[in-house]
Design an enzyme around this catalytic site. Structure first.
Site, PDB file in Angstrom:
ATOM      1  N   ASP A  99       0.854  -1.193   0.000  1.00 60.77           N
ATOM      2  CA  ASP A  99       0.000   0.000   0.000  1.00 60.77           C
ATOM      3  C   ASP A  99       0.890   1.244   0.000  1.00 60.77           C
ATOM      4  O   ASP A  99       1.459   1.615   1.032  1.00 60.77           O
ATOM      5  CB  ASP A  99      -0.916  -0.003   1.226  1.00 60.77           C
ATOM      6  CG  ASP A  99      -1.969  -1.101   1.174  1.00 60.77           C
ATOM      7  OD1 ASP A  99      -1.713  -2.135   0.516  1.00 60.77           O
ATOM      8  OD2 ASP A  99      -3.036  -0.933   1.794  1.00 60.77           O
ATOM      9  N   LYS A 173      -6.969   3.407  -2.751  1.00 62.10           N
ATOM     10  CA  LYS A 173      -7.295   3.292  -1.318  1.00 62.10           C
ATOM     11  C   LYS A 173      -7.511   4.683  -0.736  1.00 62.10           C
ATOM     12  O   LYS A 173      -6.792   5.626  -1.073  1.00 62.10           O
ATOM     13  CB  LYS A 173      -6.160   2.564  -0.597  1.00 62.10           C
ATOM     14  CG  LYS A 173      -6.309   2.454   0.916  1.00 62.10           C
ATOM     15  CD  LYS A 173      -5.117   1.698   1.503  1.00 62.10           C
ATOM     16  CE  LYS A 173      -5.108   1.745   3.033  1.00 62.10           C
ATOM     17  NZ  LYS A 173      -3.929   1.046   3.594  1.00 62.10           N
ATOM     18  N   LYS A 207     -10.299   0.254  -2.010  1.00 63.10           N
ATOM     19  CA  LYS A 207     -10.169  -0.090  -0.589  1.00 63.10           C
ATOM     20  C   LYS A 207     -10.567   1.104   0.271  1.00 63.10           C
ATOM     21  O   LYS A 207     -10.046   2.201   0.106  1.00 63.10           O
ATOM     22  CB  LYS A 207      -8.733  -0.509  -0.264  1.00 63.10           C
ATOM     23  CG  LYS A 207      -8.506  -0.835   1.217  1.00 63.10           C
ATOM     24  CD  LYS A 207      -7.109  -1.383   1.465  1.00 63.10           C
ATOM     25  CE  LYS A 207      -6.839  -1.550   2.956  1.00 63.10           C
ATOM     26  NZ  LYS A 207      -5.497  -2.108   3.218  1.00 63.10           N
TER      27      LYS A 207
END
Length: 248
Positions: A99, A173, A207
């Site tokens: 990430d 995300k 996400k």
């Protein structure tokens, strides 16, 4: 619905941030991993210095739970070279998903070339090593219009350079969960912001992270098209699902 497979069970505090000893912080990580094994979460999201010991524990348990870590966290303003160096180390340690915090400050300053370069290179190192890349855009720092622009930018970079067949390996995300906001404004995922990301980032995966603490909110996020939920409340969400299904 098996909500466990939407959950990235998360513990990203350093010992200093948690106000505990290094051993106590490791204990917290290990407790999360043991919980993930029991409930079969999709993934545990941890700091990279814990990857080796977590992988070992999961392998010994013959668990399918994946290991994720964060890169250039939480600021996102390191050089591309530093980002890639950190990513390579995480990959060598055994991380399954990375990430990356996008340099959202550079984005806000209009440096779209830098963002494109980051995204291309970070995806390349992940796909070359059969890993999943997620890009944290830090929505609390962005206006709705900026969220639209950066979501579309990341999507277009993927489609233009890696093809739609790789869209499943790239996420947009929402948040680090560490961004400091004023006047109690949420620093994580909200339904409004995730709806914007969903509309503009698909067919990439999405996400939601930060602020999803209960089953009801998790279900609403999934209904919006969210593919993964990063949360420190995974156990509470799972238990509520079990009780709901039992009719309690």
């Amino acid at each position: 619905m098996k909500i466990n497979q939407f959950l990235d069970a998360t513990y990203l505090k350093t010992a200093a941030q948690a106000g505990v000893s290094e051993q106590r912080n490791l204990d917290k990580v290990m407790q999360l991993v043991e919980e993930a094994i029991v409930y079969n979460y999709k993934l545990v999201m941890i700091r990279s210095n814990y990857i080796s010991i977590v992988k070992k524990l999961l392998q010994e348990a013959k668990s399918t739970v994946l290991v994720g870590t964060v890169i250039d966290f939480p600021e996102g303003n390191a050089s591309l070279e530093k980002k890639l160096e950190e990513a390579q180390k995480a990959i060598l340690l055994g991380a399954d998903e990375l990430d990356f915090v996008v340099n959202y400050k550079a984005f806000k300053e209009g440096n779209l070339h830098l963002i494109k370069k980051e995204v291309i290179n970070c995806i390349s190192i992940c796909l070359t090593n059969n890993k999943v890349a997620k890009f944290i855009i830090e929505i609390a720092a962005l206006s709705n219009e900026e969220i639209i622009v950066i979501s579309r930018l990341i999507k277009q970079v993927v489609l233009d350079n890696f093809g739609e067949e790789n869209a499943k390996n790239v996420f947009v995300k929402s948040s680090t969960g560490f961004y400091k906001t004023e006047e109690s404004i949420p620093n994580g995922a909200t339904l409004e912001k995730m709806k914007i990301i969903s509309k503009n980032a698909k067919p990439l995966k999405i996400k939601a992270a930060g602020g999803v603490r209960d089953y009801e909110m998790a279900i609403k996020m999934i209904a919006l098209g969210v593919d993964r939920i990063g949360t420190s409340s995974s156990k509470e969400i799972i238990n509520k699902e079990h009780n709901t299904n039992k009719g309690y």
